[in-house]
Design a protein around this motif. Structure first.
Motif, PDB file in Angstrom:
ATOM      1  N   PHE A  62       1.187  -1.631   0.328  1.00  0.00           N
ATOM      2  CA  PHE A  62       0.168   0.056  -0.063  1.00  0.00           C
ATOM      3  C   PHE A  62       0.760   1.495   0.078  1.00  0.00           C
ATOM      4  N   GLN A  63       1.972   1.155   0.666  1.00  0.00           N
ATOM      5  CA  GLN A  63       2.612   2.423   0.629  1.00  0.00           C
ATOM      6  C   GLN A  63       3.546   2.653  -0.852  1.00  0.00           C
ATOM      7  N   GLN A  64       3.584   1.479  -1.719  1.00  0.00           N
ATOM      8  CA  GLN A  64       3.645   2.054  -3.260  1.00  0.00           C
ATOM      9  C   GLN A  64       3.381   2.633  -3.358  1.00  0.00           C
ATOM     10  N   LEU A  65       2.088   2.182  -3.730  1.00  0.00           N
ATOM     11  CA  LEU A  65       0.727   2.676  -3.934  1.00  0.00           C
ATOM     12  C   LEU A  65       0.575   4.397  -3.706  1.00  0.00           C
ATOM     13  N   ARG A  66       0.326   4.661  -2.169  1.00  0.00           N
ATOM     14  CA  ARG A  66       0.912   5.795  -1.851  1.00  0.00           C
ATOM     15  C   ARG A  66       1.628   6.038  -3.240  1.00  0.00           C
ATOM     16  N   ILE A  67       3.235   6.358  -3.012  1.00  0.00           N
ATOM     17  CA  ILE A  67       3.977   6.675  -3.587  1.00  0.00           C
ATOM     18  C   ILE A  67       3.890   7.093  -4.819  1.00  0.00           C
ATOM     19  N   ILE A  68       3.667   6.533  -5.416  1.00  0.00           N
ATOM     20  CA  ILE A  68       3.323   6.798  -6.922  1.00  0.00           C
ATOM     21  C   ILE A  68       2.169   7.784  -7.394  1.00  0.00           C
ATOM     22  N   ASN A  69       1.307   7.549  -6.113  1.00  0.00           N
ATOM     23  CA  ASN A  69       0.349   8.267  -6.519  1.00  0.00           C
ATOM     24  C   ASN A  69       0.447   9.897  -6.034  1.00  0.00           C
ATOM     25  N   GLU A  70       1.125   9.581  -4.934  1.00  0.00           N
ATOM     26  CA  GLU A  70       1.560  11.657  -4.940  1.00  0.00           C
ATOM     27  C   GLU A  70       2.783  12.074  -5.368  1.00  0.00           C
ATOM     28  N   THR A  71       3.656  11.289  -6.559  1.00  0.00           N
ATOM     29  CA  THR A  71       4.236  11.789  -6.780  1.00  0.00           C
ATOM     30  C   THR A  71       3.694  11.996  -8.458  1.00  0.00           C
ATOM     31  N   VAL A  72       2.957  11.535  -8.707  1.00  0.00           N
ATOM     32  CA  VAL A  72       2.333  12.009  -9.921  1.00  0.00           C
ATOM     33  C   VAL A  72       1.457  13.470  -9.386  1.00  0.00           C
ATOM     34  N   LYS A  73       1.273  13.553  -8.051  1.00  0.00           N
ATOM     35  CA  LYS A  73       0.076  14.716  -7.745  1.00  0.00           C
ATOM     36  C   LYS A  73       1.437  15.637  -7.471  1.00  0.00           C
ATOM     37  N   ARG A  74       2.359  15.538  -7.130  1.00  0.00           N
ATOM     38  CA  ARG A  74       3.849  16.306  -6.494  1.00  0.00           C
ATOM     39  C   ARG A  74       4.645  16.532  -7.261  1.00  0.00           C
ATOM     40  N   ASN A  75       3.475  16.819  -8.589  1.00  0.00           N
ATOM     41  CA  ASN A  75       4.629  16.652 -10.178  1.00  0.00           C
ATOM     42  C   ASN A  75       6.070  16.484 -10.242  1.00  0.00           C
ATOM     43  N   TYR A  76       6.139  14.977  -9.139  1.00  0.00           N
ATOM     44  CA  TYR A  76       7.432  14.170  -9.512  1.00  0.00           C
ATOM     45  C   TYR A  76       8.976  15.033  -8.722  1.00  0.00           C
ATOM     46  N   ASN A  77       7.768  15.001  -7.499  1.00  0.00           N
ATOM     47  CA  ASN A  77       9.024  16.386  -6.731  1.00  0.00           C
ATOM     48  C   ASN A  77       9.011  15.511  -5.340  1.00  0.00           C
ATOM     49  N   LEU A  78       9.820  14.299  -5.482  1.00  0.00           N
ATOM     50  CA  LEU A  78      10.198  13.688  -4.570  1.00  0.00           C
ATOM     51  C   LEU A  78      10.490  13.967  -2.934  1.00  0.00           C
ATOM     52  N   THR A  79      10.981  15.612  -2.760  1.00  0.00           N
ATOM     53  CA  THR A  79      10.811  16.274  -1.814  1.00  0.00           C
ATOM     54  C   THR A  79      10.010  16.320  -0.903  1.00  0.00           C
ATOM     55  N   GLU A  80       8.698  16.846  -2.043  1.00  0.00           N
ATOM     56  CA  GLU A  80       7.114  17.119  -1.179  1.00  0.00           C
ATOM     57  C   GLU A  80       6.721  16.045  -0.809  1.00  0.00           C
ATOM     58  N   VAL A  81       7.114  14.936  -2.155  1.00  0.00           N
ATOM     59  CA  VAL A  81       6.275  13.055  -1.616  1.00  0.00           C
ATOM     60  C   VAL A  81       6.756  13.131   0.520  1.00  0.00           C
ATOM     61  N   ALA A  82       7.705  13.399  -0.180  1.00  0.00           N
ATOM     62  CA  ALA A  82       8.737  11.989   1.357  1.00  0.00           C
ATOM     63  C   ALA A  82       8.037  13.051   2.359  1.00  0.00           C
ATOM     64  N   ASN A  83       7.577  14.772   2.442  1.00  0.00           N
ATOM     65  CA  ASN A  83       7.414  15.665   2.692  1.00  0.00           C
ATOM     66  C   ASN A  83       5.707  14.991   3.872  1.00  0.00           C
ATOM     67  N   ALA A  84       5.615  14.969   2.467  1.00  0.00           N
ATOM     68  CA  ALA A  84       4.245  14.050   2.284  1.00  0.00           C
ATOM     69  C   ALA A  84       3.393  13.201   3.184  1.00  0.00           C
ATOM     70  N   LEU A  85       4.808  11.988   3.390  1.00  0.00           N
ATOM     71  CA  LEU A  85       3.687  10.512   3.428  1.00  0.00           C
ATOM     72  C   LEU A  85       5.283  10.748   4.582  1.00  0.00           C
ATOM     73  N   PHE A  86       5.748  11.388   5.477  1.00  0.00           N
ATOM     74  CA  PHE A  86       6.394  11.830   6.434  1.00  0.00           C
ATOM     75  C   PHE A  86       7.287  10.095   6.130  1.00  0.00           C
ATOM     76  N   THR A  87       8.601  10.431   4.876  1.00  0.00           N
ATOM     77  CA  THR A  87       9.605   9.071   4.627  1.00  0.00           C
ATOM     78  C   THR A  87      10.950  10.565   4.359  1.00  0.00           C
ATOM     79  N   SER A  88      11.801   9.133   4.270  1.00  0.00           N
ATOM     80  CA  SER A  88      12.670  10.311   3.267  1.00  0.00           C
ATOM     81  C   SER A  88      12.732   9.958   2.256  1.00  0.00           C
TER      82      SER A  88
END
Length: 311
Positions: free
Chosen positions: A3-29
């Motif tokens: 499930f975490q992988q699915l959330r990461i895929i979804n957030e990556t697209v929503k946040r225009n491929y900015n992995l820093t923003e994705v990490a902050n949104a999901l409280f990970t690195s």
């Protein structure tokens, strides 16, 4: 696949491929985000993202198809939670409503007051937003119900019900020269600076359209998001106002006059919309019924056609 992988895929697209923003949104690195994506690509034996160096710049063709599936899975996960809440706490929870300032301020207060009497334990979350934002919130599952005049009708992912029709009206300060003009004409209105809504808000397109049909170019001196701001500057004498007629109250707007002018403008329709297959709690159907007593829960359910239906 987890499930975490699915959330990461979804957030990556929503946040225009900015992995820093994705990490902050999901409280990970950021490295954790990259690892989850790489592990999933290895598991599926396909590349999901187009890369430029270490940066993601887009989706591959299989990535685009996977994102559609991921969005459905995440959306249905929310439906499962709502289903459980419906049975465990049928009169408790929260209802998220996205609407415009005009609806929130002038149309919905009696409905909200009645709803809170019936469901005092339900937290009503009211978002005042632009129509395009309301559309996005509905599609993303961030709002249960959306109410607006623009953007909602015809959206393929939504089911929309006509709520009510309304027309624009001219407001002026007391003693304005237009008070003595009868019948009021567009030509007379066009002689004065006009204060009205921003483009894309509260029927602005129809205002522009009606002047264009008469070959007139109005002097739009100011534009604003809501009627209260428009009325403030009309009171200051900076122009005449064109607002939704429902936004004028003789009791509150004592220094303004609403002229007999609705006949000059075409009717607008405000819609109540929900996302297709969005699981609505019982009290959400009740809220819609309070808005539109002729619209029964069974009719709403059949049009929404949820994947899971609970009586």
């Amino acid at each position: 696949m987890n499930f975490q992988q699915l959330r990461i895929i979804n957030e990556t697209v929503k946040r225009n491929y900015n992995l820093t923003e994705v990490a902050n949104a999901l409280f990970t690195s950021q490295s954790g985000v990259s690892k989850h994506i790489k592990d999933l690509e290895d598991e599926l034996n396909i590349e999901l993202f187009i890369r430029k160096g270490k940066r993601f710049i887009g989706l591959t063709e299989p990535g685009k198809e996977l994102v559609k599936i991921v969005e459905r899975i995440l959306f249905d996960t929310k439906n499962i939670k709502r289903l459980a809440e419906q049975f465990s706490n049928h009169d408790q929870g929260h209802l998220t409503l996205a609407t415009t300032h005009t609806q929130a301020q002038y149309t919905l207060p009696p409905v909200v007051a009645e709803f809170k009497k019936i469901f005092p334990k339900v937290q009503l979350i009211l978002h005042e937003s632009r129509p395009d934002e309301i559309l996005s919130m509905l599609i993303d599952g961030e709002a249960d119900i959306g109410i607006a005049t623009e953007a909602l009708e015809g959206a393929v992912d939504l089911v929309s019900f006509p709520y009510y029709t309304w027309q624009h009206a001219i407001i002026v300060p007391v003693g304005h020269p237009l008070q003595s003009v009868y019948p009021l004409t567009l030509e007379a209105i066009a002689e004065f600076p006009i204060i009205t809504y921003h483009h894309g808000m509260t029927g602005r397109f129809r205002i522009d359209q009606v002047f264009a049909k008469m070959g007139l170019i109005p002097d739009i001196a100011m534009s604003a998001l809501d009627a209260d701001v428009i009325k403030t500057y009309v009171k200051l004498g900076l122009g005449i106002g064109i607002i939704a007629s429902v936004a004028f109250s003789p009791e509150r707007d004592t220094t303004l006059i609403k002229l007999d002018s609705e006949y000059l403008f075409e009717k607008n329709t405000t819609f109540i919309s929900v996302r297709r297959n969005h699981f609505l709690r019982g009290y959400a159907y009740r809220f819609i019924e309070l808005c539109m007593p002729t619209l029964s829960e069974s009719v709403i359910r059949s049009d929404i056609n949820p994947l899971i239906d609970v009586e």
